[in-house]
Design a protein around this motif. Sequence first.
Motif, mmCIF file in Angstrom:
data_model
loop_
_atom_site.group_PDB
_atom_site.id
_atom_site.type_symbol
_atom_site.label_atom_id
_atom_site.label_comp_id
_atom_site.label_asym_id
_atom_site.label_seq_id
_atom_site.Cartn_x
_atom_site.Cartn_y
_atom_site.Cartn_z
ATOM 1 N N TYR A 235 47.102 50.182 45.999
ATOM 2 C CA TYR A 235 45.801 49.718 45.606
ATOM 3 C C TYR A 235 46.448 48.936 44.554
ATOM 4 O O TYR A 235 47.882 48.792 43.973
ATOM 5 C CB TYR A 235 45.190 50.677 44.785
ATOM 6 C CG TYR A 235 44.430 50.949 45.605
ATOM 7 C CD1 TYR A 235 43.098 50.750 46.051
ATOM 8 C CD2 TYR A 235 44.780 52.309 46.257
ATOM 9 C CE1 TYR A 235 42.191 51.935 47.268
ATOM 10 C CE2 TYR A 235 44.191 53.167 46.779
ATOM 11 C CZ TYR A 235 42.927 53.024 47.944
ATOM 12 O OH TYR A 235 42.328 53.474 48.570
ATOM 13 N N PHE A 236 45.949 47.510 44.011
ATOM 14 C CA PHE A 236 46.239 46.480 43.323
ATOM 15 C C PHE A 236 45.166 46.366 42.270
ATOM 16 O O PHE A 236 43.798 46.116 42.416
ATOM 17 C CB PHE A 236 46.811 45.271 43.683
ATOM 18 C CG PHE A 236 47.647 43.945 43.170
ATOM 19 C CD1 PHE A 236 48.942 43.849 43.235
ATOM 20 C CD2 PHE A 236 46.196 42.835 42.270
ATOM 21 C CE1 PHE A 236 49.241 42.813 42.549
ATOM 22 C CE2 PHE A 236 47.303 41.598 41.767
ATOM 23 C CZ PHE A 236 48.818 41.890 41.796
ATOM 24 N N PHE A 237 45.525 45.794 40.732
ATOM 25 C CA PHE A 237 45.143 45.950 39.969
ATOM 26 C C PHE A 237 44.702 44.432 39.528
ATOM 27 O O PHE A 237 45.701 44.418 38.404
ATOM 28 C CB PHE A 237 45.238 46.840 38.827
ATOM 29 C CG PHE A 237 43.491 47.041 37.757
ATOM 30 C CD1 PHE A 237 42.567 47.131 38.071
ATOM 31 C CD2 PHE A 237 43.603 46.697 36.073
ATOM 32 C CE1 PHE A 237 41.860 47.340 37.191
ATOM 33 C CE2 PHE A 237 43.092 46.624 34.967
ATOM 34 C CZ PHE A 237 41.538 46.934 35.705
ATOM 35 N N THR A 238 43.509 43.327 40.225
ATOM 36 C CA THR A 238 43.751 42.101 39.272
ATOM 37 C C THR A 238 43.451 41.506 37.909
ATOM 38 O O THR A 238 44.683 40.498 37.406
ATOM 39 C CB THR A 238 43.032 41.491 40.201
ATOM 40 O OG1 THR A 238 41.678 41.889 40.136
ATOM 41 C CG2 THR A 238 43.259 42.392 41.792
ATOM 42 N N PRO A 239 43.259 41.823 37.642
ATOM 43 C CA PRO A 239 43.178 41.436 36.402
ATOM 44 C C PRO A 239 44.126 41.562 34.990
ATOM 45 O O PRO A 239 44.871 41.860 34.917
ATOM 46 C CB PRO A 239 41.684 41.933 35.385
ATOM 47 C CG PRO A 239 40.831 43.325 35.907
ATOM 48 C CD PRO A 239 42.073 43.553 37.417
ATOM 49 N N THR A 240 44.407 40.067 34.625
ATOM 50 C CA THR A 240 45.163 39.912 32.996
ATOM 51 C C THR A 240 44.370 41.016 32.071
ATOM 52 O O THR A 240 43.175 41.258 32.212
ATOM 53 C CB THR A 240 45.056 38.583 32.733
ATOM 54 O OG1 THR A 240 45.366 37.834 33.966
ATOM 55 C CG2 THR A 240 46.221 39.259 31.342
ATOM 56 N N GLU B 267 32.915 47.411 40.048
ATOM 57 C CA GLU B 267 33.138 46.149 39.982
ATOM 58 C C GLU B 267 31.444 44.725 40.738
ATOM 59 O O GLU B 267 30.476 45.960 40.530
ATOM 60 C CB GLU B 267 33.323 46.424 42.148
ATOM 61 C CG GLU B 267 34.639 47.100 41.910
ATOM 62 C CD GLU B 267 36.244 45.795 42.399
ATOM 63 O OE1 GLU B 267 35.306 44.904 42.205
ATOM 64 O OE2 GLU B 267 37.489 46.332 42.072
ATOM 65 N N PRO B 268 31.637 43.907 40.766
ATOM 66 C CA PRO B 268 30.172 43.604 40.919
ATOM 67 C C PRO B 268 29.346 43.843 42.039
ATOM 68 O O PRO B 268 28.359 43.446 42.657
ATOM 69 C CB PRO B 268 30.460 42.027 40.737
ATOM 70 C CG PRO B 268 31.646 41.293 39.713
ATOM 71 C CD PRO B 268 32.801 43.200 40.546
ATOM 72 N N PRO C 226 35.245 44.714 46.527
ATOM 73 C CA PRO C 226 36.173 44.396 45.539
ATOM 74 C C PRO C 226 36.752 43.412 44.856
ATOM 75 O O PRO C 226 37.744 42.403 45.753
ATOM 76 C CB PRO C 226 36.911 45.656 45.576
ATOM 77 C CG PRO C 226 37.148 46.154 46.626
ATOM 78 C CD PRO C 226 36.093 45.563 47.811
ATOM 79 N N THR C 227 37.200 42.484 43.973
ATOM 80 C CA THR C 227 37.685 41.829 43.081
ATOM 81 C C THR C 227 38.794 42.250 41.775
ATOM 82 O O THR C 227 39.429 41.518 41.238
ATOM 83 C CB THR C 227 37.544 41.138 42.698
ATOM 84 O OG1 THR C 227 35.894 41.092 41.699
ATOM 85 C CG2 THR C 227 36.256 39.712 43.822
ATOM 86 N N LEU C 228 38.451 43.618 41.469
ATOM 87 C CA LEU C 228 39.685 43.796 40.392
ATOM 88 C C LEU C 228 39.811 45.260 40.804
ATOM 89 O O LEU C 228 41.847 44.500 40.407
ATOM 90 C CB LEU C 228 38.479 44.936 39.291
ATOM 91 C CG LEU C 228 37.431 43.767 38.662
ATOM 92 C CD1 LEU C 228 36.287 44.929 37.211
ATOM 93 C CD2 LEU C 228 37.593 42.965 37.895
ATOM 94 N N ILE C 229 39.692 45.895 41.393
ATOM 95 C CA ILE C 229 40.380 46.610 42.521
ATOM 96 C C ILE C 229 40.972 46.253 43.798
ATOM 97 O O ILE C 229 40.418 47.290 45.295
ATOM 98 C CB ILE C 229 40.614 48.171 42.075
ATOM 99 C CG1 ILE C 229 40.451 48.642 40.757
ATOM 100 C CG2 ILE C 229 41.470 49.113 43.133
ATOM 101 C CD1 ILE C 229 39.020 50.071 40.547
#
Length: 254
Positions: free
Chosen positions: A234-239, A217-218, A223-226
């Motif tokens: 938990y939700f994994f956001t990226p395509t 994560e940046p 967090p923006t990815l997880i």
Amino acid sequence: MNQSIAIPHILIVDDDRQIRQRLAKFLREHGLSVSEAGNGREMQALLQRGQIDLVVLDVMMPGDDGLTLCRQLRAETPMPIILLTALSGDTDRIVGLELGADDYVTKPFNPRELLARIRALIRRAGLQANAGTTAVRSAIYHFAGWSLDVNRRALTSPDKILVVLTSSEFDLLVVFAENAQRALNREQLLEHLHGRVTNQFDRSIDVHISRLRRKIEPDPQNPTLIKTIRHEGYFFTPTVVMNGTAATAGTATT
């Protein structure tokens, strides 16, 4: 043509020789290669001597205890580590996982439970054995500039830097990639990571995710990815793109 099968080599580190020998005998009877060490010095000698695939490490030992040795091991290698301890408190378990252990078994334990944990870890690590393991899938996942190579067990950052993950962190990220844009609760994540092995406490997933966020994560604090979804998991956001094809969300969930 016959292919040779690599038998996973397990290292048991425990100062109690009777426990160590009984466990080694049990694991050998179930198709694993086993070496034994009574302390950190013997452990390091065996690690330098030959290939070790997984370490079973007792926490309560004189001299360098298991937590100290776990920290040293994790600084040197991503190999799977299972901690054994007579301490049952969540705090002690969480400390071990924060130091990089992949799993945690409390004494007294059923050897078959430990065997199941070992099999789950070596299966996920892609090792082959007559202990009931299967070959790892060949897939490369791409998401948000990251590349996750399942066959090579390698994670490459958007800056083309190889990021070292523990076995559990890597496999947790694979689960997220296979189930992108779908909420997964702790029980589902535990089932993916540990099969149907019982007595695994929920906070282990939180600790592994916290460690994984610090690596990908940046801003791990935001967090923006997880993402954490309240009351869902938990939700994994990226395509996610797998081998050049967009992966379908949730296709790996059984």
